[in-house]
Design a protein around this motif. Structure first.
Motif, short mmCIF file in Angstrom:
data_model
loop_
_atom_site.label_atom_id
_atom_site.label_comp_id
_atom_site.label_asym_id
_atom_site.label_seq_id
_atom_site.Cartn_x
_atom_site.Cartn_y
_atom_site.Cartn_z
N GLN A 103 65.45 -138.12 63.65
CA GLN A 103 66.65 -137.27 63.02
C GLN A 103 67.84 -137.24 63.98
O GLN A 103 69.15 -137.27 63.75
CB GLN A 103 66.28 -135.72 62.81
CG GLN A 103 65.35 -135.67 61.74
CD GLN A 103 64.87 -134.19 61.54
OE1 GLN A 103 65.69 -133.34 61.50
NE2 GLN A 103 63.58 -133.91 61.32
N GLU A 104 67.49 -137.43 65.37
CA GLU A 104 68.83 -137.81 66.29
C GLU A 104 69.68 -138.64 65.94
O GLU A 104 70.99 -138.76 66.10
CB GLU A 104 68.23 -137.91 67.69
CG GLU A 104 67.35 -136.91 68.36
CD GLU A 104 65.80 -136.86 67.88
OE1 GLU A 104 65.48 -137.38 67.08
OE2 GLU A 104 65.31 -135.87 68.72
N GLU A 116 75.84 -148.65 64.46
CA GLU A 116 76.88 -147.87 63.50
C GLU A 116 76.20 -148.51 62.05
O GLU A 116 76.04 -147.76 61.03
CB GLU A 116 78.12 -148.24 63.40
CG GLU A 116 78.89 -147.43 64.87
CD GLU A 116 78.48 -148.04 66.01
OE1 GLU A 116 78.56 -149.42 66.03
OE2 GLU A 116 78.33 -147.12 67.01
N PRO A 133 78.28 -132.96 57.84
CA PRO A 133 78.50 -131.77 58.39
C PRO A 133 77.57 -130.62 57.88
O PRO A 133 76.75 -130.78 57.14
CB PRO A 133 80.20 -131.29 57.27
CG PRO A 133 79.85 -132.19 56.24
CD PRO A 133 79.14 -133.45 56.88
N ALA A 157 72.39 -137.23 63.94
CA ALA A 157 73.04 -135.93 64.37
C ALA A 157 74.22 -135.63 63.92
O ALA A 157 74.67 -134.71 63.40
CB ALA A 157 72.78 -135.91 65.84
N ASP A 158 75.30 -136.48 63.92
CA ASP A 158 76.74 -136.55 63.78
C ASP A 158 77.08 -136.97 62.58
O ASP A 158 78.21 -137.04 62.31
CB ASP A 158 77.45 -137.07 64.80
CG ASP A 158 77.02 -136.61 66.29
OD1 ASP A 158 76.85 -135.38 66.43
OD2 ASP A 158 77.39 -137.54 67.04
N SER A 159 76.41 -137.30 61.72
CA SER A 159 76.39 -137.68 60.15
C SER A 159 76.94 -136.91 59.22
O SER A 159 77.91 -137.49 58.51
CB SER A 159 75.18 -138.84 59.90
OG SER A 159 74.92 -139.80 60.69
#
Ligand SMILES: *Cc1c(COP(=O)(O)O)cnc(C)c1O
Length: 412
Positions: free
Chosen positions: A382-383, A327, A390, A386-388
């Motif tokens: 880039q993975e 994180e 919107p 991924a959730d960083s």
């Protein structure tokens, strides 16, 4: 040209001829390149270096080739960025970022080691180059092999990012994905080397390969105005880069190109693969191998080849080792991008985040000259993000659609 006398064992100092070998057959210590510093001293000056090409080859006299480089003529001499915005965010007044995320041709510091290793492999007469890789080495070796017209066989763990895989295949390399960690693959490659006469750039060519990293250290010193920094924060995988930055600074000191080196060298790792920083924190000289589990895949080596020397470098320089969580890596990648406009990969998140931690601990002081090593490019990992963010808002191509989202709270 060429100031290499031979190879020498780092431990027992036994000398060996220039060959594609890497281990001392007497004490099993690692071999390193033995330079003729007496002659180098007579020919290398600040002026002679400054008159060289804007690439790592301005330091050719200190690199281990006997002939002119065969590949990678444009590698190195990447920007040393005065990072005022990031410095403000971290509480550092004299912060720099050494930015190998824009290195040529494959956007990581590995282009330095591979330019040397492939040129050396050609000098030795190999027609095939190979390596175990965590990703960036794969990209770089495939590209340089293509440029040289050599065959390349590359072994990677089966969980690598898409950018690292495609960024290898595009050059026509033979890519083999292994169900296992980098350390499993490294072991396998040593075995393959017994039956296939290939130049494994980071195994049998390792002494030459490693010295390509010295150019990163030379550039930091030259770009600071022929000075070494107070602190340098280095990402650590196999521990090659960290030991070679240290070696580069001390060679410059020996050649009279910089004054007394007082640089503290800090090792940076991801907590999910931190054998070197854990040993440093525990006051131990020895690596306890780990099984990697982190998004910082490019530096996920659980049993680092030069780990012992990485620990020694940090300790003897007065530096330290720290690690951060996945994180924290993502947060640090965003921080660098949003303060300096530099999109680094996970390994760069590691050095930025670890620097932040070291400042908080008081190990790096606000007025000191500090260099953060940024060694790879964010478009390849880039993975990790991924959730960083919107997805961007989609609208019709007319002003009403725009004004509608603006009225609904779009902020700029
Ligand atoms: C390989 C690599 C490193 C460090 O490598 P060493 O094996 O310690 O020399 C650091 N950053 C990136 C992006 C890498 O690919």
């Amino acid at each position: 040209m060429g100031y290499v006398k031979g190879l020498i064992c780092k431990e027992c100092k036994k000398e060996f001829p220039k060959e594609p070998i890497h281990v001392c057959e007497f004490c099993f210590g690692p071999l390193e390149v033995d330079y003729d510093y007496e002659t180098i001293k007579k020919v290398v000056t600040k002026k002679s270096i400054e008159a060289g090409p804007p690439s790592m080859w301005r330091y050719e006299a200190l690199l281990p080739l006997d002939e002119s480089p065969k590949v990678g003529h444009h590698t190195g001499f990447t920007p040393l960025v005065r990072a005022k915005n990031l410095g403000k965010a971290l509480g550092l007044k004299n912060l720099y970022v050494k930015n190998d995320s824009v290195n040529h041709p494959t956007f990581s510091f590995k282009d330095r080691v591979v330019s040397v290793a492939v040129s050396k492999a050609i000098e030795f007469g190999f027609d095939t180059v190979a390596c175990p890789s965590t990703g960036n080495l794969a990209n770089s070796l495939a590209a340089h092999a293509a440029e040289a017209g050599l065959k390349s066989v590359i072994f990677i763990p089966d969980d690598l990012e898409a950018g690292k895989i495609l960024g290898t295949l595009i050059y026509g390399a033979k890519l083999i994905s292994i169900k296992g960690s980098y350390d499993d693959i490294n072991r396998l490659c040593s075995e393959i080397g017994n039956t296939h006469n290939w130049a494994f750039v980071n195994i049998n060519i390792r002494p030459y390969y490693g010295d390509g990293s010295k150019s990163y250290g030379y550039e930091i010193a030259e770009q600071l105005g022929w000075k070494t920094p107070d602190n340098v924060v280095v990402p650590v995988a196999g521990s090659s880069l960290i030991t070679k930055i240290w070696k580069a600074f001390h060679e410059f000191e020996m050649l009279g190109l910089v004054d007394n080196v007082k640089t503290k060298v800090f090792a940076a790792q991801a907590t999910g693969c931190s054998p070197v920083t854990t040993a440093i924190k525990n006051g131990s000289d020895n690596i306890i191998p780990v099984k990697p589990n982190t998004i910082a895949k490019s530096i996920a080596i659980g049993n680092p080849a030069d780990g012992y020397y990485g620990i020694k470098t940090a300790n003897s320089s007065g530096g330290y080792g720290e690690d951060i969580s996945d994180e924290e890596i993502v947060a640090a990648m965003k921080l660098l991008a949003q303060t300096e406009g530099i999109f680094t990969e996970t390994a760069g998140g590691v050095t930025v985040g670890v620097t932040q931690k070291l400042v908080k601990q008081g190990r790096i002081k606000p007025d000191e000259v500090t260099v953060i090593c940024i060694t790879g490019n964010g478009l390849k990992t880039q993975e990790a993000l991924a959730d960083s963010f919107p997805a961007p808002q989609v609208i019709e191509p007319n002003i009403d659609s725009f004004e509608e989202i603006f009225a609904n709270g779009l902020t700029v």
